[in-house]
Design an enzyme around this catalytic site. Structure first.
Site, mmCIF file in Angstrom:
data_model
loop_
_atom_site.group_PDB
_atom_site.id
_atom_site.type_symbol
_atom_site.label_atom_id
_atom_site.label_comp_id
_atom_site.label_asym_id
_atom_site.label_seq_id
_atom_site.Cartn_x
_atom_site.Cartn_y
_atom_site.Cartn_z
ATOM 1 N N CYS A 1 0.844 -1.202 0.000
ATOM 2 C CA CYS A 1 0.000 0.000 0.000
ATOM 3 C C CYS A 1 0.878 1.250 0.000
ATOM 4 O O CYS A 1 0.620 2.205 -0.740
ATOM 5 C CB CYS A 1 -0.921 0.021 1.219
ATOM 6 S SG CYS A 1 -2.374 -1.041 1.092
ATOM 7 N N GLY B 1 3.815 -19.773 -0.223
ATOM 8 C CA GLY B 1 5.058 -18.996 -0.236
ATOM 9 C C GLY B 1 4.841 -17.497 -0.182
ATOM 10 O O GLY B 1 5.763 -16.726 -0.456
ATOM 11 N N HIS C 1 -0.454 -8.424 0.724
ATOM 12 C CA HIS C 1 -1.243 -7.555 -0.169
ATOM 13 C C HIS C 1 -1.157 -8.272 -1.508
ATOM 14 O O HIS C 1 -0.051 -8.459 -2.048
ATOM 15 C CB HIS C 1 -0.614 -6.152 -0.226
ATOM 16 C CG HIS C 1 -1.302 -5.181 -1.145
ATOM 17 N ND1 HIS C 1 -1.658 -3.906 -0.742
ATOM 18 C CD2 HIS C 1 -1.662 -5.272 -2.455
ATOM 19 C CE1 HIS C 1 -2.229 -3.275 -1.764
ATOM 20 N NE2 HIS C 1 -2.226 -4.074 -2.817
ATOM 21 N N HIS D 1 -0.599 -9.824 -4.918
ATOM 22 C CA HIS D 1 0.308 -9.362 -5.978
ATOM 23 C C HIS D 1 0.606 -10.509 -6.917
ATOM 24 O O HIS D 1 0.535 -11.684 -6.547
ATOM 25 C CB HIS D 1 1.601 -8.800 -5.387
ATOM 26 C CG HIS D 1 2.307 -9.739 -4.456
ATOM 27 N ND1 HIS D 1 1.937 -9.899 -3.140
ATOM 28 C CD2 HIS D 1 3.344 -10.585 -4.662
ATOM 29 C CE1 HIS D 1 2.728 -10.788 -2.568
ATOM 30 N NE2 HIS D 1 3.592 -11.234 -3.474
HETATM 31 P P1 AMP Z 1 5.663 -13.172 -2.107
HETATM 32 O O1 AMP Z 1 6.708 -14.035 -1.485
HETATM 33 O O2 AMP Z 1 4.927 -13.824 -3.227
HETATM 34 O O3 AMP Z 1 4.749 -12.589 -1.068
HETATM 35 O O4 AMP Z 1 6.437 -11.982 -2.809
HETATM 36 C C1 AMP Z 1 6.789 -10.791 -2.197
HETATM 37 C C2 AMP Z 1 7.796 -10.157 -3.093
HETATM 38 O O5 AMP Z 1 7.898 -8.789 -2.766
HETATM 39 C C3 AMP Z 1 9.206 -10.754 -2.996
HETATM 40 O O6 AMP Z 1 9.609 -11.216 -4.283
HETATM 41 C C4 AMP Z 1 10.041 -9.588 -2.505
HETATM 42 O O7 AMP Z 1 11.328 -9.574 -3.067
HETATM 43 C C5 AMP Z 1 9.220 -8.392 -2.955
HETATM 44 N N1 AMP Z 1 9.422 -7.191 -2.164
HETATM 45 C C6 AMP Z 1 9.356 -7.053 -0.827
HETATM 46 N N2 AMP Z 1 9.575 -5.786 -0.462
HETATM 47 C C7 AMP Z 1 9.772 -5.090 -1.606
HETATM 48 C C8 AMP Z 1 10.049 -3.723 -1.903
HETATM 49 N N3 AMP Z 1 10.177 -2.791 -0.937
HETATM 50 N N4 AMP Z 1 10.216 -3.358 -3.200
HETATM 51 C C9 AMP Z 1 10.106 -4.276 -4.180
HETATM 52 N N5 AMP Z 1 9.824 -5.584 -3.965
HETATM 53 C C10 AMP Z 1 9.674 -5.979 -2.702
HETATM 54 ZN ZN ZN Z 2 -1.825 -3.233 1.186
#
Ligand code: AMP
Ligand code: ZN
Length: 115
Positions: free
Chosen positions: A8, A94, A99, A101
């Site tokens: 967010c 995983g 949020h 994505h």
């Molecule tokens: P998931 O494990 O599917 O929840 O993926 C979360 C993803 O968000 C991971 O691939 C992280 O590397 C990525 N992530 C976490 N924090 C950030 C951030 N500040 N900017 C960009 N990517 C992020």
């Molecule tokens: Zn959010």
């Protein structure tokens, strides 16, 4: 907006990101820990914790994300021969950021089954 949700905050510009795409419903940015030469995170601006928390009213936004993913992929020659979209849902799936994505991954050949 959900308090203390990093995605967010990214979509509102409160935390900086490598923005790739934005419209009124969706925001996309480079993953901070890329798993492929191109690794983009696509999110709805609406806070939804995960694919296991969607409702009928989210149909348009989730469909729109498919359109956005395809448009973004066309902008990267690395994805001319294909790409992968991943949604990790819940702890077994995983998911680490709660949020919803979609990972848009490209620039290498992916294997199946995934790890
Ligand atoms: P998931 O494990 O599917 O929840 O993926 C979360 C993803 O968000 C991971 O691939 C992280 O590397 C990525 N992530 C976490 N924090 C950030 C951030 N500040 N900017 C960009 N990517 C992020
Ligand atoms: Zn959010």
């Amino acid at each position: 907006m959900s308090d203390n949700c990093i995605f967010c905050k990214i979509s509102k510009g409160e935390i900086s990101s490598d923005k790739v795409y934005e419209d009124d419903k969706v925001f996309a940015f480079g993953d901070i820990n890329p798993q492929s030469p191109v690794h983009i995170i696509i999110i709805p601006k609406k806070h939804i914790s995960g694919l296991n928390a969607i409702s009928e009213e989210d149909e348009i936004i989730l469909g729109h994300i498919q359109i956005v993913a395809s448009k973004i992929a066309k902008q990267f020659p690395e994805m001319d021969y294909g790409f992968r979209i991943v949604n990790n849902c819940g702890s077994d799936g995983g998911q680490t950021v709660f949020h919803i994505h979609y990972h848009l991954l490209g620039g290498r050949v992916f294997k199946w089954p995934p790890g």
